[in-house]
Write a protein that holds these residues in place. Structure first.
Motif, PDB file in Angstrom:
ATOM      1  N   HIS A 282      -1.623   4.167  -4.789  1.00  0.00           N
ATOM      2  CA  HIS A 282      -0.768   3.062  -4.334  1.00  0.00           C
ATOM      3  C   HIS A 282      -1.457   1.716  -4.491  1.00  0.00           C
ATOM      4  O   HIS A 282      -2.528   1.503  -3.922  1.00  0.00           O
ATOM      5  CB  HIS A 282      -0.372   3.264  -2.869  1.00  0.00           C
TER       6      HIS A 282
ATOM      7  N   HIS B  10      -1.054   4.797   3.421  1.00  0.00           N
ATOM      8  CA  HIS B  10      -1.971   4.149   4.372  1.00  0.00           C
ATOM      9  C   HIS B  10      -2.489   5.115   5.443  1.00  0.00           C
ATOM     10  O   HIS B  10      -3.070   4.675   6.437  1.00  0.00           O
ATOM     11  CB  HIS B  10      -1.321   2.940   5.064  1.00  0.00           C
TER      12      HIS B  10
ATOM     13  N   ASP C  61      -4.337   0.170  -2.452  1.00  0.00           N
ATOM     14  CA  ASP C  61      -3.413  -0.891  -2.034  1.00  0.00           C
ATOM     15  C   ASP C  61      -3.904  -2.261  -2.523  1.00  0.00           C
ATOM     16  O   ASP C  61      -3.753  -3.272  -1.821  1.00  0.00           O
ATOM     17  CB  ASP C  61      -3.185  -0.927  -0.520  1.00  0.00           C
TER      18      ASP C  61
ATOM     19  N   HIS D 213      -0.623  -2.750  -5.941  1.00  0.00           N
ATOM     20  CA  HIS D 213       0.321  -3.785  -6.400  1.00  0.00           C
ATOM     21  C   HIS D 213      -0.334  -4.662  -7.460  1.00  0.00           C
ATOM     22  O   HIS D 213      -0.621  -5.840  -7.208  1.00  0.00           O
ATOM     23  CB  HIS D 213       0.761  -4.665  -5.221  1.00  0.00           C
TER      24      HIS D 213
ATOM     25  N   LYS E 267       9.599   3.873  -3.473  1.00  0.00           N
ATOM     26  CA  LYS E 267       8.846   3.403  -2.302  1.00  0.00           C
ATOM     27  C   LYS E 267       9.784   2.833  -1.247  1.00  0.00           C
ATOM     28  O   LYS E 267      10.711   2.104  -1.572  1.00  0.00           O
ATOM     29  CB  LYS E 267       7.870   2.305  -2.739  1.00  0.00           C
TER      30      LYS E 267
ATOM     31  N   MET F 221       2.110  -2.245   0.881  1.00  0.00           N
ATOM     32  CA  MET F 221       0.968  -3.086   1.224  1.00  0.00           C
ATOM     33  C   MET F 221       0.939  -3.380   2.714  1.00  0.00           C
ATOM     34  O   MET F 221       1.891  -3.176   3.429  1.00  0.00           O
ATOM     35  CB  MET F 221       1.047  -4.399   0.481  1.00  0.00           C
TER      36      MET F 221
HETATM   37 ZN   LIG Z   1       1.241  -1.599  -0.609  1.00  0.00          ZN
END
Ligand SMILES: [Zn+2]
Length: 422
Positions: free
Chosen positions: A45, A305, A359, A47, A213, A1
């Motif tokens: 990706h 990212h 994300d 959370h 990760k 993140m």
């Molecule tokens: Zn993340």
């Protein structure tokens, strides 16, 4: 993140509309937009937060390093107070009543969020998955940084943010010890690697993990050396000397094991949250020696990212056979026209290695929960993809058929191939 602070009190009382919703835009071809909206995505990706009953402790396993104690930074525009897009997202998610939806759906709540975003599977970057996040709708990506720090970390802490981060890593390492049935630090590095590191990775794999990760960029630069084993062993045993060399040696062990076990390695790349974040140390170009190491060619690496602001440099790394990227967080922090330029460069170069991702993160619930952030990033990411493909079509680089194919590749097929999903 990508972490930052976002007080929500004012945000929730504002009542503006998202400007982009009202803008007539010819930046995305309407047929391409329709096709993209219809594709069930795989989100590389995010959370997600586990749905919990009122009697349960709220979920806190959505990150190994949660946001709580970062020193203030200058926030970027799109994430600031009163963001109209977040307000619109809050209204759109379950018609603005997440509490009612949570009651209605119970353990199915998180799955319903995915349904609303037209996301088939979300890679859940969490300490543990837990009930309410069923596979294959959620695919586990645990954290591996903690394993790199078997010695006390006081000597590597440089600021208050890192002080909090390393305390959390120590807690996670203690959990990995306990889960591995190891009571205290093993005497030798080989024993540690076997009894704690390998055992943890195997447990993760057996529990369904598709990748490990690394939040390394929050803890130290991404430049990973290739130290001699004897050097690492000496540091491990004595507790003095070049700690970085020991970390690097353990990282390489983890990367090799991941390749052997068929798990990818995920890296946070590019800018991150907190005013002390080392942007230069997050440059994905620092990973090139790893990608070029023949012994690691069986491990697939994913640069999360899109490495922003080093997105153009990252393009060149896509030619490494085991290097992939996603554009998570860019889909939330950067506007679609900007993300589209990065995407276009990647799609014109090695489109098979480019993965869609949100994300989605609970930055400041209830106004900016993982649901709202996922909502904004999902729309924004699909729009950026539409813009990139439209521009390529209009410049006669691709046909309509190829545009559809690229959309499916980025939104799902590339991820399915990489992780061996059905
Ligand atoms: Zn993340």
């Amino acid at each position: 993140m990508i972490r930052w602070l976002l007080p929500l009190a004012i945000l929730l009382t504002a009542c503006t509309r998202a400007p982009e919703a009202a803008l007539p835009s010819d930046a995305v071809d309407s047929r391409i937009a329709t096709a993209i909206a219809a594709i069930k995505a795989i989100d590389n990706h995010a959370h997600p937060v586990r749905p919990t009953a009122a009697s349960e402790k709220p979920d806190n396993e959505y990150d190994a390093l949660p946001v709580d104690s970062l020193e203030a930074q200058s926030d970027y525009v799109r994430g600031r107070l009163g963001s109209p897009e977040l307000i619109a997202a809050h209204q759109a998610v379950f018609q603005g009543d997440k509490a009612a939806a949570a009651k209605t759906y119970g353990q199915d709540y998180a799955v319903k969020v995915l349904d609303q975003l037209n996301i088939e599977s979300m890679l859940a970057n969490r300490v543990a998955l837990g009930p309410g996040l069923p596979s294959p709708r959620f695919l586990w990506v645990p954290f591996a940084d903690a394993l790199m720090y078997p010695l006390p970390t006081d000597s590597v802490i440089q600021n208050s943010d890192q002080k909090a981060f390393f305390a959390l890593e120590a807690k996670l390492l203690a959990r990995y010890y306990a889960e591995s049935g190891v009571a205290a630090k093993p005497a030798t590095l080989d024993q540690y690697l076997d009894q704690v590191v390998r055992a943890t990775l195997q447990r993760h794999k057996q529990a369904g993990a598709v990748a490990e990760k690394f939040e390394m960029a929050y803890l130290r630069p991404l430049a990973i050396g290739n130290p001699a084993k004897s050097t690492a062993e000496k540091v491990y045993a004595s507790g003095v000397g070049d700690y970085r060399a020991l970390q690097d040696y353990i990282f390489r062990f983890i990367a090799l094991e991941c390749g052997r076990l068929g798990m990818a390695v995920h890296f946070h790349t590019g800018a991150g949250g907190g005013s002390y974040f080392n942007v230069a140390g997050s440059n994905p170009m620092l990973l090139e020696p790893l990608f070029n190491d023949p012994s690691l060619r069986k491990t697939n690496f994913v640069m999360l990212h899109g490495g922003w602001p080093f997105a153009r440099e990252e393009t060149a790394l896509l030619t490494k056979p085991n290097a992939y990227l996603d554009f998570s967080a860019q889909t939330y922090m950067n506007y679609p026209q900007d993300v589209a330029q990065n995407l276009r460069a990647w799609l014109e170069y090695v489109p098979e290695k480019v993965l869609f991702a949100t994300d989605a993160y609970p930055y400041a619930p209830p106004g900016a929960g993982w649901e709202e952030v996922g909502y904004v990033a999902n729309l924004s990411g699909r729009e950026a993809l539409g813009r990139a493909l439209t521009a390529m079509l209009r410049d006669h680089e691709i046909t309509r058929e190829r545009a559809s194919e690229l959309a499916r590749m980025v939104l799902r097929d590339n991820a399915r191939k990489l992780y061996g999903l059905k």
